[in-house]
Motif scaffolding. Structure first.
Motif, PDB file in Angstrom:
ATOM      1  N   LEU A  21      91.777  72.921 -11.576  1.00 32.43           N
ATOM      2  CA  LEU A  21      93.124  71.986 -11.469  1.00 32.43           C
ATOM      3  C   LEU A  21      93.517  71.686 -10.076  1.00 32.43           C
ATOM      4  CD1 LEU A  21      95.344  74.227 -13.696  1.00 32.43           C
ATOM      5  CD2 LEU A  21      94.124  71.986 -14.617  1.00 32.43           C
ATOM      6  N   ALA A  22      93.212  72.625  -9.113  1.00 26.68           N
ATOM      7  CA  ALA A  22      93.426  72.222  -7.832  1.00 26.68           C
ATOM      8  C   ALA A  22      92.681  72.884  -6.766  1.00 26.68           C
ATOM      9  CB  ALA A  22      94.989  72.833  -7.684  1.00 26.68           C
ATOM     10  N   GLN A  23      91.761  72.437  -6.460  1.00 23.36           N
ATOM     11  CA  GLN A  23      90.571  72.865  -5.649  1.00 23.36           C
ATOM     12  C   GLN A  23      91.035  73.260  -4.204  1.00 23.36           C
ATOM     13  OE1 GLN A  23      87.203  73.164  -6.365  1.00 23.36           O
ATOM     14  NE2 GLN A  23      87.233  74.290  -4.709  1.00 23.36           N
ATOM     15  N   PRO A  24      91.902  72.375  -3.517  1.00 24.66           N
ATOM     16  CA  PRO A  24      92.530  72.726  -2.461  1.00 24.66           C
ATOM     17  C   PRO A  24      93.353  73.996  -2.344  1.00 24.66           C
ATOM     18  CG  PRO A  24      92.953  70.311  -2.742  1.00 24.66           C
ATOM     19  CD  PRO A  24      92.402  70.968  -3.834  1.00 24.66           C
ATOM     20  N   VAL A  25      94.026  74.154  -3.325  1.00 20.44           N
ATOM     21  CA  VAL A  25      94.824  75.491  -3.372  1.00 20.44           C
ATOM     22  C   VAL A  25      93.802  76.566  -3.681  1.00 20.44           C
ATOM     23  CG1 VAL A  25      96.599  76.596  -4.635  1.00 20.44           C
ATOM     24  CG2 VAL A  25      96.785  74.096  -4.440  1.00 20.44           C
ATOM     25  N   TYR A  26      93.043  76.386  -4.440  1.00 20.79           N
ATOM     26  CA  TYR A  26      91.904  77.588  -4.728  1.00 20.79           C
ATOM     27  C   TYR A  26      91.361  77.878  -3.486  1.00 20.79           C
ATOM     28  CZ  TYR A  26      87.737  79.680  -6.120  1.00 20.79           C
ATOM     29  OH  TYR A  26      86.606  80.489  -6.286  1.00 20.79           O
ATOM     30  N   ASP A  27      90.907  76.892  -2.684  1.00 24.68           N
ATOM     31  CA  ASP A  27      89.971  77.117  -1.252  1.00 24.68           C
ATOM     32  C   ASP A  27      91.001  78.131  -0.427  1.00 24.68           C
ATOM     33  OD1 ASP A  27      87.978  75.757  -2.328  1.00 24.68           O
ATOM     34  OD2 ASP A  27      88.361  73.856  -1.437  1.00 24.68           O
ATOM     35  N   ALA A  28      92.461  77.707  -0.328  1.00 27.72           N
ATOM     36  CA  ALA A  28      93.223  78.292   0.381  1.00 27.72           C
ATOM     37  C   ALA A  28      93.307  79.779  -0.227  1.00 27.72           C
ATOM     38  CB  ALA A  28      94.636  77.540   0.748  1.00 27.72           C
ATOM     39  N   VAL A  29      93.443  79.788  -1.331  1.00 26.09           N
ATOM     40  CA  VAL A  29      93.793  81.399  -1.770  1.00 26.09           C
ATOM     41  C   VAL A  29      92.571  82.427  -1.699  1.00 26.09           C
ATOM     42  CG1 VAL A  29      94.196  82.604  -3.904  1.00 26.09           C
ATOM     43  CG2 VAL A  29      95.517  80.594  -3.556  1.00 26.09           C
ATOM     44  N   MET A  30      91.409  81.640  -1.530  1.00 26.28           N
ATOM     45  CA  MET A  30      90.057  82.355  -1.559  1.00 26.28           C
ATOM     46  C   MET A  30      90.053  82.829  -0.140  1.00 26.28           C
ATOM     47  SD  MET A  30      88.952  82.886  -4.297  1.00 26.28           S
ATOM     48  CE  MET A  30      87.555  83.717  -4.042  1.00 26.28           C
ATOM     49  N   GLN A  31      90.948  82.477   0.660  1.00 23.54           N
ATOM     50  CA  GLN A  31      90.809  82.854   2.271  1.00 23.54           C
ATOM     51  C   GLN A  31      91.383  84.274   2.413  1.00 23.54           C
ATOM     52  OE1 GLN A  31      91.939  79.923   5.226  1.00 23.54           O
ATOM     53  NE2 GLN A  31      91.460  78.365   3.777  1.00 23.54           N
ATOM     54  N   GLY A  32      91.957  84.619   1.366  1.00 23.81           N
ATOM     55  CA  GLY A  32      92.811  86.063   1.350  1.00 23.81           C
ATOM     56  C   GLY A  32      91.864  87.209   1.711  1.00 23.81           C
ATOM     57  N   THR A  33      92.393  88.238   2.417  1.00 21.31           N
ATOM     58  CA  THR A  33      91.599  89.267   2.847  1.00 21.31           C
ATOM     59  C   THR A  33      92.136  90.361   2.495  1.00 21.31           C
ATOM     60  OG1 THR A  33      92.983  89.596   4.904  1.00 21.31           O
ATOM     61  CG2 THR A  33      91.211  88.252   5.056  1.00 21.31           C
ATOM     62  N   ASP A  34      91.303  91.602   2.650  1.00 20.29           N
ATOM     63  CA  ASP A  34      92.039  92.746   2.104  1.00 20.29           C
ATOM     64  C   ASP A  34      93.300  93.351   2.846  1.00 20.29           C
ATOM     65  OD1 ASP A  34      89.702  93.278   0.492  1.00 20.29           O
ATOM     66  OD2 ASP A  34      88.704  94.768   1.972  1.00 20.29           O
ATOM     67  N   ALA A  35      93.335  92.732   3.964  1.00 18.28           N
ATOM     68  CA  ALA A  35      94.657  93.156   4.581  1.00 18.28           C
ATOM     69  C   ALA A  35      95.757  92.185   4.409  1.00 18.28           C
ATOM     70  CB  ALA A  35      94.362  93.124   6.379  1.00 18.28           C
ATOM     71  N   GLY A  36      95.383  91.032   4.263  1.00 14.20           N
ATOM     72  CA  GLY A  36      96.207  90.128   3.815  1.00 14.20           C
ATOM     73  C   GLY A  36      96.380  88.748   4.952  1.00 14.20           C
ATOM     74  N   VAL A  37      96.576  87.508   4.568  1.00 15.00           N
ATOM     75  CA  VAL A  37      96.491  86.737   5.607  1.00 15.00           C
ATOM     76  C   VAL A  37      97.432  85.455   5.113  1.00 15.00           C
ATOM     77  CG1 VAL A  37      94.582  85.382   4.708  1.00 15.00           C
ATOM     78  CG2 VAL A  37      94.929  85.198   7.239  1.00 15.00           C
TER      79      VAL A  37
END
Length: 67
Positions: A21-37
């Motif tokens: 549905l929203a590849q740019p949003v998916y790409d941003a969310v997938m940058q998440g880390t164990d510590a959070g970012v």
């Protein structure tokens, strides 16, 4: 969200696939880390900011706001 983009919890899109549905949003969310970012992305002409984190069970969790 599951790693493949399936939204487990969302106010309007539960059960849908964010990657489809929203590849740019998916790409941003997938940058998440164990510590959070914090991540920034543009969606529908608006600048968005979200804090995303990868959980111990490999889900991506995030919350954000529009500038």
């Amino acid at each position: 969200m599951e790693q493949d983009g399936n939204l487990v919890v969302h106010p309007e899109l539960t059960g849908k696939n964010l990657k489809e549905l929203a590849q740019p949003v998916y790409d941003a969310v997938m940058q998440g880390t164990d510590a959070g970012v914090w991540v920034d992305y543009e969606w529908k002409g608006e600048q968005k900011h979200a804090y995303v984190r990868k959980t111990d069970c490999d889900l991506m969790v995030g919350s954000g706001y529009t500038e």
